[in-house]
Design an enzyme around this catalytic site. Structure first.
Site, mmCIF file in Angstrom:
data_model
loop_
_atom_site.group_PDB
_atom_site.id
_atom_site.type_symbol
_atom_site.label_atom_id
_atom_site.label_comp_id
_atom_site.label_asym_id
_atom_site.label_seq_id
_atom_site.Cartn_x
_atom_site.Cartn_y
_atom_site.Cartn_z
ATOM 1 N N ARG A 62 0.850 -1.205 0.000
ATOM 2 C CA ARG A 62 0.000 0.000 0.000
ATOM 3 C C ARG A 62 0.887 1.257 0.000
ATOM 4 O O ARG A 62 0.647 2.211 -0.703
ATOM 5 C CB ARG A 62 -0.880 0.071 1.254
ATOM 6 C CG ARG A 62 -1.710 -1.141 1.615
ATOM 7 C CD ARG A 62 -3.059 -1.104 0.961
ATOM 8 N NE ARG A 62 -3.004 -1.548 -0.417
ATOM 9 C CZ ARG A 62 -2.850 -2.826 -0.793
ATOM 10 N NH1 ARG A 62 -2.751 -3.782 0.083
ATOM 11 N NH2 ARG A 62 -2.810 -3.136 -2.072
ATOM 12 N N VAL A 97 -5.692 6.364 4.969
ATOM 13 C CA VAL A 97 -4.334 6.337 5.508
ATOM 14 C C VAL A 97 -3.332 6.887 4.494
ATOM 15 O O VAL A 97 -2.148 6.968 4.776
ATOM 16 C CB VAL A 97 -3.947 4.906 5.973
ATOM 17 C CG1 VAL A 97 -4.828 4.486 7.137
ATOM 18 C CG2 VAL A 97 -4.047 3.890 4.841
ATOM 19 N N ASP A 98 -3.813 7.276 3.303
ATOM 20 C CA ASP A 98 -2.913 7.920 2.335
ATOM 21 C C ASP A 98 -2.691 9.375 2.729
ATOM 22 O O ASP A 98 -3.332 9.893 3.642
ATOM 23 C CB ASP A 98 -3.482 7.800 0.900
ATOM 24 C CG ASP A 98 -4.800 8.560 0.725
ATOM 25 O OD1 ASP A 98 -4.832 9.777 0.990
ATOM 26 O OD2 ASP A 98 -5.800 7.942 0.297
ATOM 27 N N HIS A 113 -7.789 6.905 11.250
ATOM 28 C CA HIS A 113 -7.365 5.508 11.128
ATOM 29 C C HIS A 113 -5.855 5.373 10.930
ATOM 30 O O HIS A 113 -5.379 4.330 10.504
ATOM 31 C CB HIS A 113 -8.110 4.822 9.973
ATOM 32 C CG HIS A 113 -9.554 4.571 10.275
ATOM 33 N ND1 HIS A 113 -10.483 4.237 9.324
ATOM 34 C CD2 HIS A 113 -10.244 4.619 11.450
ATOM 35 C CE1 HIS A 113 -11.679 4.085 9.890
ATOM 36 N NE2 HIS A 113 -11.563 4.317 11.182
ATOM 37 N N SER A 182 -18.565 4.304 2.671
ATOM 38 C CA SER A 182 -19.750 3.437 2.657
ATOM 39 C C SER A 182 -20.516 3.515 3.970
ATOM 40 O O SER A 182 -21.601 2.960 4.093
ATOM 41 C CB SER A 182 -19.327 1.987 2.391
ATOM 42 O OG SER A 182 -18.445 1.567 3.407
HETATM 43 P P1 OAD Z 1 -15.410 1.558 1.505
HETATM 44 O O1 OAD Z 1 -14.640 0.733 0.531
HETATM 45 O O2 OAD Z 1 -16.214 0.848 2.528
HETATM 46 O O3 OAD Z 1 -16.403 2.529 0.730
HETATM 47 C C1 OAD Z 1 -15.970 3.325 -0.339
HETATM 48 C C2 OAD Z 1 -17.134 4.182 -0.792
HETATM 49 O O4 OAD Z 1 -16.659 5.036 -1.811
HETATM 50 C C3 OAD Z 1 -18.315 3.410 -1.372
HETATM 51 O O5 OAD Z 1 -19.527 3.930 -0.826
HETATM 52 C C4 OAD Z 1 -18.232 3.682 -2.869
HETATM 53 O O6 OAD Z 1 -19.527 3.752 -3.484
HETATM 54 C C5 OAD Z 1 -17.578 5.052 -2.886
HETATM 55 N N1 OAD Z 1 -16.805 5.326 -4.116
HETATM 56 C C6 OAD Z 1 -16.097 4.466 -4.876
HETATM 57 N N2 OAD Z 1 -15.534 5.102 -5.915
HETATM 58 C C7 OAD Z 1 -15.889 6.417 -5.798
HETATM 59 C C8 OAD Z 1 -15.623 7.590 -6.573
HETATM 60 N N3 OAD Z 1 -14.876 7.561 -7.678
HETATM 61 N N4 OAD Z 1 -16.179 8.761 -6.170
HETATM 62 C C9 OAD Z 1 -16.960 8.819 -5.045
HETATM 63 N N5 OAD Z 1 -17.234 7.750 -4.283
HETATM 64 C C10 OAD Z 1 -16.712 6.559 -4.650
HETATM 65 O O7 OAD Z 1 -14.344 2.556 2.184
HETATM 66 P P2 OAD Z 1 -14.507 3.420 3.531
HETATM 67 O O8 OAD Z 1 -15.907 3.808 3.750
HETATM 68 O O9 OAD Z 1 -13.469 4.470 3.479
HETATM 69 O O10 OAD Z 1 -10.605 1.081 8.002
HETATM 70 O O11 OAD Z 1 -14.092 2.349 4.606
HETATM 71 C C11 OAD Z 1 -14.035 2.746 5.948
HETATM 72 C C12 OAD Z 1 -12.947 1.959 6.662
HETATM 73 O O12 OAD Z 1 -13.146 0.576 6.431
HETATM 74 C C13 OAD Z 1 -11.553 2.207 6.135
HETATM 75 O O13 OAD Z 1 -10.949 3.369 6.674
HETATM 76 C C14 OAD Z 1 -10.809 0.987 6.585
HETATM 77 C C15 OAD Z 1 -11.861 -0.054 6.228
HETATM 78 O O14 OAD Z 1 -11.863 -1.197 6.935
HETATM 79 C C16 OAD Z 1 -9.502 0.531 8.534
HETATM 80 O O15 OAD Z 1 -8.669 -0.058 7.902
HETATM 81 C C17 OAD Z 1 -9.419 0.733 10.016
#
Ligand code: OAD
Length: 243
Positions: A62, A97-98, A113, A182
């Protein structure tokens, strides 16, 4: 649609979706990071105790991808521009985390995170800047101990960072905007409700609706590179429409 410049205290929460168009995978979309790996294998303290090499390899990849391939996109830029121009309080809370928000110029930012470009020493708890490979043979510069460094990432079962400050800021905001997440992982998933209880308007900017009904007051769906500037720079949108 709301104009963010009409508010006094704006809080933005970002998730993996804002970095997707910079080439970094999200977690739960098809082909996402958790599809290829079980969380229990790479993202828990137990996983690190059991198989630190595997966990290091996952985060080394990553980190390398971030350093070699990713650059901030127009959504990161639009938030940094808004922060520069806005006269009220602006806070960016990211689950990512980026460091693409920092590269774009964002200043007031909380990485709840953790950060890929940091390592933490298990001996003295110090967090240090780190842009190299981490291995079990790596010697910590702070304590001079082999194997005492771990990625400075919050794993499942651990408490996210900066929570006290984040809660205080949410209690005072009058606009809360969630971008590219999400809403499946707590406590971040509860921030919208906390802001709403405090009287804030809530807005979701995401590729698509996460459930059948959006729980936000307003929502715009589409790729972050389009909708984030559309929302945070309403004047530029008007200009485009007038052309
Ligand atoms: P997710 O992978 O759960 O969700 C990503 C969201 O971004 C989804 O709702 C997609 O529809 C949306 N998405 C994808 N491409 C997009 C784009 N081009 N423009 C706008 N939206 C887009 O990721 P997170 O919600 O960030 O935690 O996940 C939360 C946490 O779960 C992360 O920080 C990580 C993970 O487990 C840890 O590692 C502690």
């Amino acid at each position: 649609m709301l104009n963010p410049y009409d508010f006094n205290s704006v809080v933005v929460l970002t998730g993996a979706g804002i970095s997707a168009e910079s080439g970094l995978k999200t977690f739960r979309d098809s082909g996402g990071l958790w599809e290829g790996h079980s969380i229990e294998e790479v993202a828990t303290p137990n996983a690190f105790n059991r198989n630190p090499d595997l966990v290091h390899t996952f985060y080394n990849l990553r980190r390398k991808q971030l350093l070699d391939e990713a650059a901030p996109n127009t959504a990161h830029m639009a938030l940094a521009d808004f922060e520069k121009n806005f006269e009220g309080n602006f806070t960016l809370i990211t689950q990512n985390v980026d460091n693409l928000h920092e590269q774009a110029g964002s200043q007031n930012i909380f990485h709840m995170h953790g950060e890929l470009l940091k390592a933490r020493c298990l001996e003295c708890r110090q967090s240090i800047d780190w842009d190299q490979k981490l291995e079990t043979s790596t010697v910590s510069p702070c304590c001079n101990i082999k194997g005492s460094l771990r990625p400075d990432i919050v794993w499942f079962g651990e408490i996210p960072m900066h929570m006290k400050q984040i809660e205080q800021i949410l209690e005072q905001c009058d606009l809360f905007v969630s971008i590219g997440t999400s809403g499946q992982v707590y406590p971040a998933a509860g921030f919208m409700q906390m802001a709403s209880f405090a009287g804030a308007k809530t807005v979701e900017l995401n590729l698509e609706a996460c459930g059948r009904y959006s729980r936000f007051d307003h929502a715009i769906y589409g790729p972050a590179t389009k909708i984030v500037r559309q929302f945070f720079d309403p004047a530029s949108e008007e200009k485009v429409n007038q052309q």
